[in-house]
Design a protein around this motif. Structure first.
Motif, PDB file in Angstrom:
ATOM      1  N   ALA A 119       9.944 -19.845  -4.476  1.00 24.17           N
ATOM      2  CA  ALA A 119      10.593 -18.617  -4.942  1.00 24.17           C
ATOM      3  C   ALA A 119       9.922 -17.361  -4.382  1.00 24.17           C
ATOM      4  CB  ALA A 119      10.612 -18.570  -6.472  1.00 24.17           C
TER       5      ALA A 119
ATOM      6  N   SER B 276      21.064 -25.731   4.427  1.00 26.21           N
ATOM      7  CA  SER B 276      21.174 -26.433   3.150  1.00 26.21           C
ATOM      8  C   SER B 276      20.761 -27.887   3.269  1.00 26.21           C
ATOM      9  CB  SER B 276      22.629 -26.383   2.649  1.00 26.21           C
ATOM     10  OG  SER B 276      23.010 -25.066   2.385  1.00 26.21           O
TER      11      SER B 276
ATOM     12  N   THR C  36      23.176 -27.822  -0.965  1.00 26.66           N
ATOM     13  CA  THR C  36      22.637 -26.677  -1.688  1.00 26.66           C
ATOM     14  C   THR C  36      21.550 -26.017  -0.861  1.00 26.66           C
ATOM     15  OG1 THR C  36      21.726 -25.871  -3.776  1.00 26.66           O
ATOM     16  CG2 THR C  36      20.906 -27.997  -2.986  1.00 26.66           C
ATOM     17  N   GLY C  37      21.423 -24.725  -1.026  1.00 30.04           N
ATOM     18  CA  GLY C  37      20.381 -23.961  -0.363  1.00 30.04           C
ATOM     19  C   GLY C  37      19.286 -23.534  -1.319  1.00 30.04           C
ATOM     20  N   HIS C  38      19.361 -23.993  -2.581  1.00 29.22           N
ATOM     21  CA  HIS C  38      18.355 -23.588  -3.568  1.00 29.22           C
ATOM     22  C   HIS C  38      18.213 -24.664  -4.655  1.00 29.22           C
ATOM     23  CE1 HIS C  38      21.979 -22.599  -5.786  1.00 29.22           C
ATOM     24  NE2 HIS C  38      21.236 -22.500  -6.872  1.00 29.22           N
TER      25      HIS C  38
ATOM     26  N   THR D 118      14.066 -22.531  -1.836  1.00 32.10           N
ATOM     27  CA  THR D 118      15.220 -22.312  -0.962  1.00 32.10           C
ATOM     28  C   THR D 118      15.114 -23.195   0.272  1.00 32.10           C
ATOM     29  OG1 THR D 118      14.144 -20.468   0.181  1.00 32.10           O
ATOM     30  CG2 THR D 118      15.550 -19.924  -1.725  1.00 32.10           C
TER      31      THR D 118
ATOM     32  N   ASP E  53      16.949 -23.658   4.242  1.00 35.91           N
ATOM     33  CA  ASP E  53      17.799 -23.104   5.282  1.00 35.91           C
ATOM     34  C   ASP E  53      17.623 -23.933   6.545  1.00 35.91           C
ATOM     35  OD1 ASP E  53      19.521 -21.487   6.723  1.00 35.91           O
ATOM     36  OD2 ASP E  53      17.958 -20.015   7.189  1.00 35.91           O
TER      37      ASP E  53
ATOM     38  N   GLY F  22      13.874 -22.071  -7.947  1.00 38.40           N
ATOM     39  CA  GLY F  22      13.919 -20.979  -6.987  1.00 38.40           C
ATOM     40  C   GLY F  22      13.569 -21.364  -5.562  1.00 38.40           C
TER      41      GLY F  22
END
Length: 176
Positions: A44, A85, A138-140, A81, A83, A79
């Protein structure tokens, strides 16, 4: 990466980028996480992830009206992340659906909004069989839940997504 007590590793550099694609799964294969190579994984605060974990949720917020939670999982750290996904597969028991019900969907809990949000890129597979599952990107990380819709309620629209990469692979090395 530890999923409900079963841990796997993948090669990750000091910046938090996956050096190879890798899969991790719970011992019962109810939860499977696929992380593609070159995925940047941050906590996060924007720092390299040192661990990833998945557990059954102990405290689950109430579902939206007209829905029932079949199963819910905490993905952490909260939180985190990714990148691009990552892909998550969650299996469920179709016997938990309402009689004659075939509508299921996956949602994530949005802490800021205080509400469950429908994941539009989910794919439902084998709704009546032993391998019933939802697959989504999902990206998070947050809390994710598979929900069924009461027969009188309106189900979310059907969605499709690209095909899932082939077979779980185990890899060694240092990692998450």
């Amino acid at each position: 990466i530890c999923i409900m007590g079963r841990c796997d590793t993948g090669m990750v550099n000091t910046l938090g980028t996956a050096l190879e694609s890798f899969w991790a799964a719970s011992a019962d294969k109810q939860v499977i996480v696929y992380i593609p190579d070159s995925t940047r994984m941050k906590d996060a605060g924007g720092k390299r992830l040192s661990e990833i974990w998945v557990n059954l949720s102990d405290s689950v917020p109430a579902p939206p009206p007209g829905h029932r939670i079949l199963t819910a999982y905490d993905f952490g750290p909260e939180g985190a992340t990714f990148d691009p996904s990552i892909r998550i597969t969650l299996k469920f028991d179709p016997a938990e659906l309402y009689a004659g019900q075939y509508a299921v969907a996956v949602y994530y809990y949005d802490e800021a909004a205080g509400a469950w949000q429908f994941i539009t890129n989910s794919l439902i597979e084998d709704i009546e069989g032993e391998e019933s599952q939802v697959v989504f990107n999902t990206g998070h990380f947050t809390q994710f839940a598979i929900m069924s819709t009461e027969p009188a309620a309106t189900a979310p629209p059907a969605q499709s997504m690209p095909s899932v990469p082939s077979g779980p692979q185990q890899s060694g090395g240092t990692g998450v």
